[in-house]
Design an enzyme around this catalytic site. Structure first.
Site, PDB file in Angstrom:
ATOM      1  N   GLU A 183       0.820  -1.211   0.000  1.00 42.42           N
ATOM      2  CA  GLU A 183       0.000   0.000   0.000  1.00 42.42           C
ATOM      3  C   GLU A 183       0.861   1.272   0.000  1.00 42.42           C
ATOM      4  OE1 GLU A 183      -2.773  -0.333   3.235  1.00 42.42           O
ATOM      5  OE2 GLU A 183      -3.987  -1.821   2.193  1.00 42.42           O
ATOM      6  N   GLU A 254      -6.711  -7.944  -0.804  1.00 41.77           N
ATOM      7  CA  GLU A 254      -7.375  -7.859   0.499  1.00 41.77           C
ATOM      8  C   GLU A 254      -8.850  -7.521   0.322  1.00 41.77           C
ATOM      9  OE1 GLU A 254      -5.660  -5.359   3.461  1.00 41.77           O
ATOM     10  OE2 GLU A 254      -3.622  -6.148   3.198  1.00 41.77           O
TER      11      GLU A 254
END
Length: 815
Positions: A183, A254
């Protein structure tokens, strides 16, 4: 004709498709999918983090994940767990990454490892070892040579371990994907011109390790070729911009199955139907890989959780903290996987047709065989909040609100994301041992150090984490001052950047304060009495985990930054003053929570005070009960601290910090069976604020009730047959249906779980009797929602449904 939704009577043949093992080999990809050993795959994956469960649990967790229709197990790799000191590695116990990957392989599943090595994951310091903080000239996660050198060293270490054990798919092993970084796009701008070169370097470094399998970067839209950019979030089917190259597949790393819990914050859940909707939409829009984060969350043992995060992690995942199946989430997703797998050949080998608009908020995603323009499989999407009738392929379909219907043959609906037919189970905790006798306990009061007792002196307040080096949550700050003859009362004011502060004057507690998950800073203001002569002020600063996210982690500061005392003569500023610091607590440094350490000090009988003193250690012993049952420690009567069983920490506790709803964030703490001995288990607690150890109980954690709901209508199946819907109830292993708690065939109100239920205006008088006859004394039972089964129609001409709730337990308690 109207083709209504059907619920899974085709599941036996569907689920049989998912029972085989996996074949490893070369892993490549194109714009449609991953290609493993020459075969395209739609892959369902689930995150199970090896250190968040005892390794004795791994086989069962992986087996249940496979039974739930998963193809892949995904895990992060935890740098600070494996390299606690530079060059000193630890892969023992629940840190045994190789053993975990081999267990995945043994059960015929693929593996995906997210090396990071920055991982976030609500893990202390985002997985980075704190010793990096002290490397000269280092700046984390940017084009910084010291950081890149250590990052490359650890990444190479892990890759070479996997290679040496033959664990990459290119070697015949189970690992088909790896991840570098995590991320990064969320913080990249903060690093300015040092951000983009770092990402380019990280990609080149990873690819250069020649694993033979693809690398991914999540939340990194510009992931350099050949690294695949992947999506994280709840709704990637709606939010993902797509691969940054037409030659890369759509990967969802995710898909959050709920949300982690933070102390003082209300829980945020997620329903099975919402998860299923977005998975189906992802697949309909060309997604080939989806990973559930988490599939099993487990436990943040010890001091492993990041700031303000509870010990229990993603307890509402398909497998709960204890590894038990969480229904209906587990079962509903299992049926979803089976339904999508029926379409997989068309999805992977056919071609996507232009989506068809069925209404203002309704559309159809169509797939055809390559040699044909006719629809072979379809996903009918309804984004409206109401049920809608649509016409598709010259037939009428009822689409439930916010749902997707899956038609493997473009004619028959075999699954609808909003139609949850799987039973709901209810978990409960049953006290099996009480610690309410004062003679069971002994205590040790942590000494309060004065300035003279400290070894680390300074002329100002030292930053908390830079001083402790994360060797302890605790850091003492002490100073002394002379009382003016006319002073008897004063006010202490301390501003801290986090997380908790306990103040003592002359060894007496005078106040405590804390920050919050969203704002760690706070100010403690408290009045106190002065003594004649010298007064000693001792401040205990407490961390509740290190941060796990954000740019420039190495620059974050915590602990007290300003101290003053106000009396009638005015204000005295002690910020820049002669301070003494002491790292950790005496009991902590002596490890009195271990069997050997507990013998070093002199324990006392439990105090008979009405109010328990703060900073007190408590010790007792207990024998284990049962062999297979899950057990937990209920700490609702305690306030804040940490608990150990046989020297192993089961996590920080903090029941005194309430959520906005006025409830503690967590009161029950998982004790893995492998932590226990048959007899003489040592239980030690450190209580910071003053709790009541006599209120502690040991609990058995069980699934004690199951509930199912079905409609009485008949539905057309994929194979053309017609059967009535049924309620299928099944107890957990070693459980039997001992009592029917509720049964109503007719028009019952509500449903299962939080919805509650009640008898409606129409109810068969045979409801409970028929359910008891079908179910009592059995591990599982089927109850058809039909007039015939209940000996008549209780309300002719009305649409009917069936709700049955049953209690599960040992066969000996039937009644």
């Amino acid at each position: 004709m109207v083709r209504l939704l059907i619920l899974g009577w085709v599941l036996p043949p569907l689920l049989a498709l998912m029972s085989g093992g996996v074949r490893s080999g070369e892993v490549t990809y194109d714009g449609r999918s991953l290609i493993i050993n020459g075969e395209r795959k739609v892959l369902f994956s689930g995150s199970i983090h090896y250190p968040r469960s005892a390794r004795e649990m791994w086989p069962s967790l992986i087996s249940k994940a496979k039974e739930g229709g998963l193809d892949v197990i995904q895990t992060y790799v935890f740098w600070n767990l494996h390299e606690p000191q530079p060059g000193k590695y630890d892969f023992s116990g629940r840190r045994d990454l190789v053993r975990f990957i081999k267990e995945i392989q043994a059960q015929g599943l693929y593996a995906s490892i997210r090396i990071g090595p920055f991982i976030q994951s609500e893990w202390s310091y985002g997985g980075l070892p704190f010793w990096l903080h002290d490397v000269p000239g280092i700046t984390f996660r940017c084009d910084n040579e010291p950081f890149k050198a250590f990052m490359q060293n650890f990444t190479t270490k892990i890759v070479n371990m996997m290679k040496s054990e033959g664990l990459y798919a290119s070697q015949g092993g189970p690992i088909i994907l790896s991840q570098i970084e995590n991320e990064y796009q969320m913080v990249e701008n903060a690093f300015g011109e040092r951000g983009p070169p770092y990402i380019k370097w990280a990609a080149e470094m990873a690819v250069g390790l020649q694993t033979g399998v693809p690398w991914v970067m999540c939340k990194q839209d510009d992931a350099p070729d050949p690294v695949i950019n992947a999506c994280n979030g709840r709704k990637c089917g709606e939010t993902f911009k797509g691969p940054n190259s037409p030659n890369k597949p759509s990967i969802w790393t995710e898909n959050w199955t709920s949300r982690y819990q933070a102390y003082g914050e209300d829980p945020i859940g997620r329903t099975a139907d919402d998860i299923a909707f977005h998975v189906a939409l992802w697949v309909a829009r060309n997604g080939c890989f989806v990973n559930y984060y988490m599939y099993h969350g487990g436990t943040n043992f010890g001091r492993e959780a990041s700031a303000f995060v509870t010990a229990s992690y993603y307890d509402d995942a398909p497998l709960d903290e204890y590894g038990m199946i969480n229904q209906p989430k587990w079962g509903h997703l299992k049926e979803l996987h089976a339904a999508i797998k029926l379409c997989s050949n068309t999805l992977l080998l056919g071609k996507a047709m232009t989506p068809l608009q069925l209404g203002p908020k309704q559309e159809a995603y169509l797939f055809a065989e390559n040699s044909s323009e006719e629809c072979a499989s379809a996903f009918l999407v309804n984004k409206d909040k109401q049920n809608v009738d649509v016409v598709f392929q010259n037939s009428s379909y009822k689409l439930l609100a916010n749902s997707i219907s899956i038609l493997p043959d473009c004619r028959n609906v075999i699954f609808n994301t909003a139609e949850v037919k799987t039973q709901t189970n209810t978990r409960t905790r049953i006290p099996i041992m009480y610690f309410n006798a004062s003679d069971q306990w002994e205590e040790f009061k942590e000494p309060i150090p004065n300035f003279e007792d400290t070894s680390l002196k300074s002329d100002t307040l030292l930053e908390h984490t830079d001083t402790t080096k994360d060797t302890s949550d605790y850091l003492w700050y002490s100073f002394s001052f002379q009382r003016e003859p006319s002073d008897t009362r004063a006010q202490l004011s301390v501003h801290s950047l986090g997380h908790v502060l306990h103040a003592f004057v002359n060894g007496v507690p005078v106040g405590s304060a804390h920050g919050s998950y969203k704002n760690t800073s706070f100010t403690l203001q408290t009045d106190f009495s002065l003594s004649n002569g010298i007064n000693n002020v001792s401040l205990l600063s407490v961390m509740v985990g290190l941060p796990d996210s954000g740019a420039y982690l190495e620059r974050k500061r915590y602990g007290p930054v300003a101290v003053s005392i106000q009396n009638k003569e005015g204000s005295m500023n002690f910020t820049n003053y002669k301070w003494g610091q002491k790292i950790g607590l005496l009991g902590e440094n002596l490890q009195i929570y271990t069997d050997e350490g507990s013998k070093i000090i002199q324990w006392s009988k439990l105090s008979s005070l009405d109010i328990s003193p703060p900073l007190t250690w408590y010790k007792t012993a207990f024998d284990a009960t049962g062999e297979d049952e899950h057990v937990a420690l209920n700490l609702n009567g305690m306030r804040k601290g940490e608990a150990w069983v046989n020297g192993q920490s089961i996590g920080r506790y903090w029941p005194s910090l309430r959520t906005p709803r006025g409830e503690p964030s967590q009161i029950s703490y998982n004790i893995p069976r492998s932590f226990l001995k048959p007899t003489g288990n040592l239980l030690v607690l450190l209580e910071e604020e003053g709790g009541d150890p006599l209120s502690i109980t040991l609990e058995s954690v069980v699934i004690d009730s199951v509930c199912g709901k079905a409609r009485a209508s008949h539905y057309r199946h994929y194979n053309g047959s017609r059967e009535a819907k049924v309620v299928h109830l099944q107890c957990a292993p070693n459980g039997y249906i001992t009592k029917i708690l509720f049964a109503s065939y007719g028009t019952p109100f509500g449903g299962c779980g939080r919805d509650g239920h009640a008898i409606g205006y129409c109810d068969s008088p045979n409801s409970k009797f028929a359910a008891e006859k079908a179910c009592l004394g059995k591990r599982s039972c089927l109850i058809p929602a039909s007039d015939q089964f209940f000996d008549g129609d209780p309300c002719p001409g009305k649409k009917k449904s069936l709700i049955v709730e049953a209690h599960c337990g040992p066969i000996s308690i039937m009644g």
